[in-house]
Scaffold this motif. Structure first.
Motif, PDB file in Angstrom:
ATOM      1  N   LYS A  21       0.877  -1.146  -0.211  1.00  0.00           N
ATOM      2  CA  LYS A  21      -0.024  -0.119   0.090  1.00  0.00           C
ATOM      3  C   LYS A  21       0.720   1.269  -0.013  1.00  0.00           C
ATOM      4  O   LYS A  21       0.661   2.188  -0.703  1.00  0.00           O
ATOM      5  CB  LYS A  21      -0.878  -0.076   1.362  1.00  0.00           C
ATOM      6  N   THR A  22       1.780   1.346   1.074  1.00  0.00           N
ATOM      7  CA  THR A  22       2.593   2.503   1.038  1.00  0.00           C
ATOM      8  C   THR A  22       3.671   2.542  -0.094  1.00  0.00           C
ATOM      9  O   THR A  22       3.693   3.906  -0.753  1.00  0.00           O
ATOM     10  CB  THR A  22       3.572   2.292   2.415  1.00  0.00           C
ATOM     11  N   THR A  23       4.285   1.658  -0.750  1.00  0.00           N
ATOM     12  CA  THR A  23       4.779   1.578  -1.952  1.00  0.00           C
ATOM     13  C   THR A  23       4.160   2.241  -2.910  1.00  0.00           C
ATOM     14  O   THR A  23       4.720   2.830  -3.705  1.00  0.00           O
ATOM     15  CB  THR A  23       5.562   0.300  -1.991  1.00  0.00           C
ATOM     16  N   SER A  44      -1.723   8.175   6.228  1.00  0.00           N
ATOM     17  CA  SER A  44      -2.784   8.080   7.302  1.00  0.00           C
ATOM     18  C   SER A  44      -2.544   6.776   8.046  1.00  0.00           C
ATOM     19  O   SER A  44      -3.516   5.959   8.353  1.00  0.00           O
ATOM     20  CB  SER A  44      -4.098   7.983   6.502  1.00  0.00           C
ATOM     21  N   ASP A  45      -1.230   6.524   8.195  1.00  0.00           N
ATOM     22  CA  ASP A  45      -0.911   5.221   9.167  1.00  0.00           C
ATOM     23  C   ASP A  45      -0.070   5.564  10.218  1.00  0.00           C
ATOM     24  O   ASP A  45       0.946   6.396   9.919  1.00  0.00           O
ATOM     25  CB  ASP A  45      -0.185   4.235   8.164  1.00  0.00           C
ATOM     26  N   PRO A  46      -0.451   5.274  11.428  1.00  0.00           N
ATOM     27  CA  PRO A  46       0.372   5.391  12.369  1.00  0.00           C
ATOM     28  C   PRO A  46       1.967   5.131  12.491  1.00  0.00           C
ATOM     29  O   PRO A  46       2.835   5.431  12.953  1.00  0.00           O
ATOM     30  CB  PRO A  46      -0.196   4.907  13.966  1.00  0.00           C
ATOM     31  N   GLN A  47       1.963   3.927  11.760  1.00  0.00           N
ATOM     32  CA  GLN A  47       3.478   3.485  11.468  1.00  0.00           C
ATOM     33  C   GLN A  47       4.457   4.463  10.947  1.00  0.00           C
ATOM     34  O   GLN A  47       5.716   4.557  10.658  1.00  0.00           O
ATOM     35  CB  GLN A  47       3.286   2.306  10.586  1.00  0.00           C
ATOM     36  N   CYS A  48       3.580   5.430   9.957  1.00  0.00           N
ATOM     37  CA  CYS A  48       4.334   6.302   9.250  1.00  0.00           C
ATOM     38  C   CYS A  48       5.313   6.233   8.360  1.00  0.00           C
ATOM     39  O   CYS A  48       6.375   6.948   7.996  1.00  0.00           O
ATOM     40  CB  CYS A  48       5.353   7.350  10.345  1.00  0.00           C
ATOM     41  N   ASN A  49       5.100   4.890   7.710  1.00  0.00           N
ATOM     42  CA  ASN A  49       6.124   4.446   6.587  1.00  0.00           C
ATOM     43  C   ASN A  49       6.051   5.396   5.519  1.00  0.00           C
ATOM     44  O   ASN A  49       7.158   5.451   4.849  1.00  0.00           O
ATOM     45  CB  ASN A  49       5.752   2.988   6.237  1.00  0.00           C
ATOM     46  N   LEU A  50       4.888   5.758   5.041  1.00  0.00           N
ATOM     47  CA  LEU A  50       5.016   6.721   3.941  1.00  0.00           C
ATOM     48  C   LEU A  50       5.991   7.935   4.129  1.00  0.00           C
ATOM     49  O   LEU A  50       6.690   8.587   3.493  1.00  0.00           O
ATOM     50  CB  LEU A  50       3.701   7.356   3.492  1.00  0.00           C
ATOM     51  N   VAL A 137      -4.244   8.753  -0.408  1.00  0.00           N
ATOM     52  CA  VAL A 137      -4.391   8.477   0.962  1.00  0.00           C
ATOM     53  C   VAL A 137      -3.793   7.003   1.219  1.00  0.00           C
ATOM     54  O   VAL A 137      -4.403   5.989   0.862  1.00  0.00           O
ATOM     55  CB  VAL A 137      -5.630   8.752   1.545  1.00  0.00           C
ATOM     56  N   ASP A 138      -2.667   6.733   1.952  1.00  0.00           N
ATOM     57  CA  ASP A 138      -2.032   5.479   2.219  1.00  0.00           C
ATOM     58  C   ASP A 138      -2.792   5.068   3.494  1.00  0.00           C
ATOM     59  O   ASP A 138      -2.519   5.858   4.652  1.00  0.00           O
ATOM     60  CB  ASP A 138      -0.614   5.704   2.309  1.00  0.00           C
ATOM     61  N   CYS A 139      -3.541   4.039   3.485  1.00  0.00           N
ATOM     62  CA  CYS A 139      -4.240   3.676   4.859  1.00  0.00           C
ATOM     63  C   CYS A 139      -3.499   2.656   5.758  1.00  0.00           C
ATOM     64  O   CYS A 139      -2.507   1.788   5.059  1.00  0.00           O
ATOM     65  CB  CYS A 139      -5.412   2.879   4.465  1.00  0.00           C
TER      66      CYS A 139
HETATM   67 MG   LIG Z   1       2.016   0.780   4.671  1.00  0.00          MG
END
Ligand SMILES: [Mg+2]
Ligand SMILES: Nc1ncnc2c1ncn2[C@@H]1O[C@H](COP(=O)(O)OP(=O)(O)OP(=O)(O)O)[C@@H](O)[C@H]1O
Length: 282
Positions: A21-23, A44-50, A137-139
């Motif tokens: 998703k993020t990629t 929009s992900d608490p992992q903040c990967n984007l 929007v990255d989920c």
């Molecule tokens: Mg992701």
């Protein structure tokens, strides 16, 4: 400024983790920007990967600590004041780990944030929408309130998935959630459309994946599968490309990398899908 085209809000979601998703958000955003489209990507992900993968500089990191998506949800900060300009045509609204708490608050006591907790993102984006051709929007990998907000704000949904049986269960759940959002009483977002299912990390040397692709494409379902398939990077390694890529920034758009290439093809497919039908058939 005169706006010639409608902006498209595209949600990239699948509750299954690790399906790219993020990629997809990062590279599709970069590819559309390369085609001179004005693009905003939202983490929009608490992992903040984007946010991390886009390699923002120190000043921008400092800025993102205060001005991020969690601030939009929690304090009603306006989206405009959270924009980070990455490159020409490409901007970011960053995530912060505070989004974990945002998700909890939205779930447990949503009324403290808003009377319409599932529409916070949609309302926040409406003043800045027209500036962009695309808002991606990255989920996160779940069906919680952050994903729901993205789906309610979006016109379109892209569902990345691996060609594996276990990943396809994630796809089924996603389709159920979309059905509820579009056809619920009342519908939360009757405009939401599935743009396509995107096969990612695809290995055409694996029979099981090729068979699943064939099955998916012949499904009489209400979704289409993108013609573009994102190959697994191990396929590039075969070409010695990954080595050559070391140290290159993802956003170095001066060169077309093997990683970006399939996403450029995807960007062109997306543009074609979004062309008005009258123009498409000419
Ligand atoms: Mg992701
Ligand atoms: N085409 C590809 N080939 C090989 N590996 C890939 C490819 N695309 C992404 N990956 C890798 O797969 C992992 C998961 O990708 P990514 O973070 O984009 O997935 P995700 O769906 O956003 O995950 P999460 O559900 O945790 O948010 C990462 O290590 C990423 O580098």
């Amino acid at each position: 400024m005169k706006q010639s085209k409608k902006s498209h809000i595209v949600c990239i979601a699948n509750q299954k983790g690790g399906v790219a998703k993020t990629t997809t958000t990062a590279y599709l955003g970069a590819a559309l920007a390369r085609l001179n489209r004005r693009v905003l990507v939202i983490d929009s992900d608490p992992q903040c990967n984007l946010t991390y993968s886009l390699e923002i500089d120190e000043v921008q990191q400092e800025f993102a600590l205060e001005n991020n998506l969690a601030a939009i949800y929690e304090s009603g900060q306006d989206a405009e004041s959270c924009l980070i300009r990455l490159r020409d045509h490409l901007s970011l609204i960053a995530a912060s780990p505070d989004l974990v708490m945002t998700e909890v608050t939205l779930d447990s006591s949503p009324e403290t944030l808003s009377t319409e907790p599932e529409k916070i993102l949609r309302n926040a984006l409406s003043p800045i929408c027209a500036r962009y051709d695309y808002i991606l929007v990255d989920c996160p990998p779940n069906q919680g309130m952050l994903t729901l907000n993205a789906l309610v704000a979006a016109d379109w949904l892209i569902i990345p998935t691996l060609a594996s049986v276990i990943s396809l269960t994630g796809l089924e759940r996603m389709l159920e959630q979309v059905h509820e959002i579009v056809h619920g009483e009342p519908p939360l977002n009757a405009n939401l459309k599935i743009m396509g299912v995107l096969l990612t990390k695809f290995r055409k040397d694996r029979t099981v994946e090729v068979d699943l692709e064939t099955r998916l494409r012949s499904c009489p379902e209400e979704f289409c599968v993108f013609k573009t398939v994102i190959p697994d990077r191990s396929q590039f390694e075969l070409l010695g490309e990954l080595k050559a890529q070391t140290g290159r920034s993802l956003l170095d758009l001066s060169m077309v990398s093997y990683s970006l290439l399939p996403y450029l093809t995807l960007a062109m497919e997306v543009e074609k899908i979004l062309l008005p039908k009258s123009v498409r058939s000419v």
